[in-house]
Design an enzyme around this catalytic site. Structure first.
Site, mmCIF file in Angstrom:
data_model
loop_
_atom_site.group_PDB
_atom_site.id
_atom_site.type_symbol
_atom_site.label_atom_id
_atom_site.label_comp_id
_atom_site.label_asym_id
_atom_site.label_seq_id
_atom_site.Cartn_x
_atom_site.Cartn_y
_atom_site.Cartn_z
ATOM 1 C CB SER A 38 -73.712 31.408 -43.067
ATOM 2 O OG SER A 38 -73.154 32.596 -42.521
ATOM 3 C CG ASP A 343 -67.033 27.148 -43.708
ATOM 4 O OD1 ASP A 343 -66.703 28.132 -42.394
ATOM 5 O OD2 ASP A 343 -67.253 26.499 -44.004
ATOM 6 C CG HIS A 346 -69.837 29.953 -42.361
ATOM 7 N ND1 HIS A 346 -69.237 29.216 -42.950
ATOM 8 C CD2 HIS A 346 -70.805 30.497 -42.343
ATOM 9 C CE1 HIS A 346 -69.829 29.658 -44.385
ATOM 10 N NE2 HIS A 346 -70.653 30.832 -43.892
#
Length: 425
Positions: A38, A343, A346
């Site tokens: 990610s 969040d 991340h």
């Protein structure tokens, strides 16, 4: 005599750092092929398994969800911009007639180095990403042989050898291992993880890859979710507030990864391997957050629960749920630029921008192992220790360099208008 030898070593360090920096700041690659999780996913997981990456993701830059686990751009976006290339399109996204002329992104959120198990939400582990690249290359060359006009949309054959192969993966392997293993067991498991990584870069080499940029893993113990899960006992936290066991594992992983990269460079003299110390950049930003304009180093910008972490694993960013009879929402903060964490899992665009600047503009976290190998042949270097030296990150000229040399611990080098040396006690 001892002082003379010591000063001679210092001169070698300075010269070596200058050479490494000059070599590492080459951003003239015609194409980029990216692999990872990610931290550099530009929409692969959303396209591949319809993973929901909805609002408020993307709000800062794209003003709508873009498939990125971020409020805006991730680090690969900044790097592509630095090379005057458009953002990388995900391999898995076929909607919108994407162009792959300047590269392709195989990274997907949640990806691991080890092969994914049957119950994994993300089946696109590193070995699958490498296999996807092999198919991508074969299909591109087949199509170009049939119609040269497709070079407008596809990388030419030379681009596969001249291009940059970026890799940033491994954090999820460590993260998942802590769910079922003790710290000592995780440490013992790291060689197994890296053996799979080595097999992957070996296959990329066999496919023609020659320019590698390999990111180490970040400070896993500083992620809000990890702190909320493993850091309830304050004795398990370091002075920054991060979970000590997870950061120790990340450091161990990075030391072994650096050795792997060095050995790979030595084994294949025709490759150019660059090791990028992402761990140091992120940890420095977290530990010295106010110097970079941040107000919250650990708390999630988009979350629920309030200080100190603003994170509740039951309510993801953007969700509204009923908890114990009350309706609650995980909403974004007013100014994402004030937060390191987006969040709870991340990072924010603000962090990624500074991270990219550290080695696009400053070259502060790069060691070019091909340059090191050639210097070592001349007798200039001893074996590298990637955590022996740290760079001074704040300076007036905005230009400094990080070198990793084990024979001068305690020193840091910064490149301003002239080289300044400072001895740390």
């Amino acid at each position: 005599m001892a002082l003379k030898n010591y000063m001679s070593q210092l001169i070698v360090v300075i010269c070596s750092c200058l050479l490494a920096t000059a070599s590492s700041l080459n951003f003239s690659f015609p194409a980029v092929f990216n692999f990872g999780d990610s931290n550099s996913d530009t929409g692969g997981l959303a396209a591949g398994v319809a993973f929901p990456v909805g609002p408020p993701n993307g709000q800062t830059y794209f003003h709508e969800p873009s498939g990125r686990f971020c409020d805006g751009r991730v680090v690969i976006d900044f790097l592509m911009d630095a090379m005057d290339h458009p953002f990388l399109n995900p391999y898995l996204d076929s909607v919108g007639a994407p162009s792959f002329q300047t590269g392709c992104n195989f990274a997907t959120g949640g990806a691991t180095i080890l092969p994914a198990n049957a119950g994994a939400r993300n089946p696109f582990s590193f070995n699958i990403q490498v296999a996807q690249f092999a198919r991508f290359k074969a299909r591109v060359l087949q199509l170009l042989a049939e119609d040269k006009k497709l070079e407008k949309y596809l990388p030419s054959e030379d681009y596969f050898k001249q291009g940059l192969y970026m890799l940033d993966v491994g954090q999820n392997d460590l993260d998942g291992a802590f769910n079922s293993k003790t710290e000592d067991q995780v440490m013992a498991f790291i060689p197994t993880i890296l053996s799979q990584f080595e097999a992957g870069i070996q296959r990329l080499y066999n496919e023609g890859a020659r320019n590698f940029w390999i990111h180490n893993t970040g400070p896993l113990g500083c992620i809000a979710r990890i702190i909320a899960t493993f850091g309830t006992d304050s004795s398990k936290l370091d002075q920054v507030g991060c979970v000590r066991s997870h950061n120790s594992a990340a450091n161990n992983f990075n030391l072994r990864l650096h050795d792997l990269c060095t050995n790979f460079q030595d084994q294949f003299p025709d490759v150019n391997v660059t090791y990028v110390d992402i761990f140091s950049v992120k940890l420095d930003l977290i530990a010295n957050y106010s110097q970079y304009g941040f107000k919250e180093p650990l708390a999630a910008c988009c979350g629920y629960g309030g200080p100190p972490l603003n994170f509740d694993n039951r309510v993801a960013c953007g969700e509204t749920k009923n908890l114990s009879g009350s309706t609650v929402s995980a909403t974004p903060c007013n100014n994402t630029a004030e937060y390191v964490n987006w969040d709870g899992n991340h990072y924010t665009e603000a962090l990624f921008g500074i991270e990219a600047d550290n080695y696009v503009v400053n070259g502060s976290v790069i060691i070019n192992l091909d340059r090191q190998r050639r210097l070592k042949r001349g007798g200039a270097h001893k074996k590298l220790n990637p955590h022996a030296l740290r760079a001074s990150r704040r300076n007036t000229s905005g230009y400094f360099v990080l070198c990793f040399l084990s024979h001068l611990p305690g020193f840091f080098l910064s490149l301003t208008s002239r080289i300044k040396l400072s001895l740390k006690s």
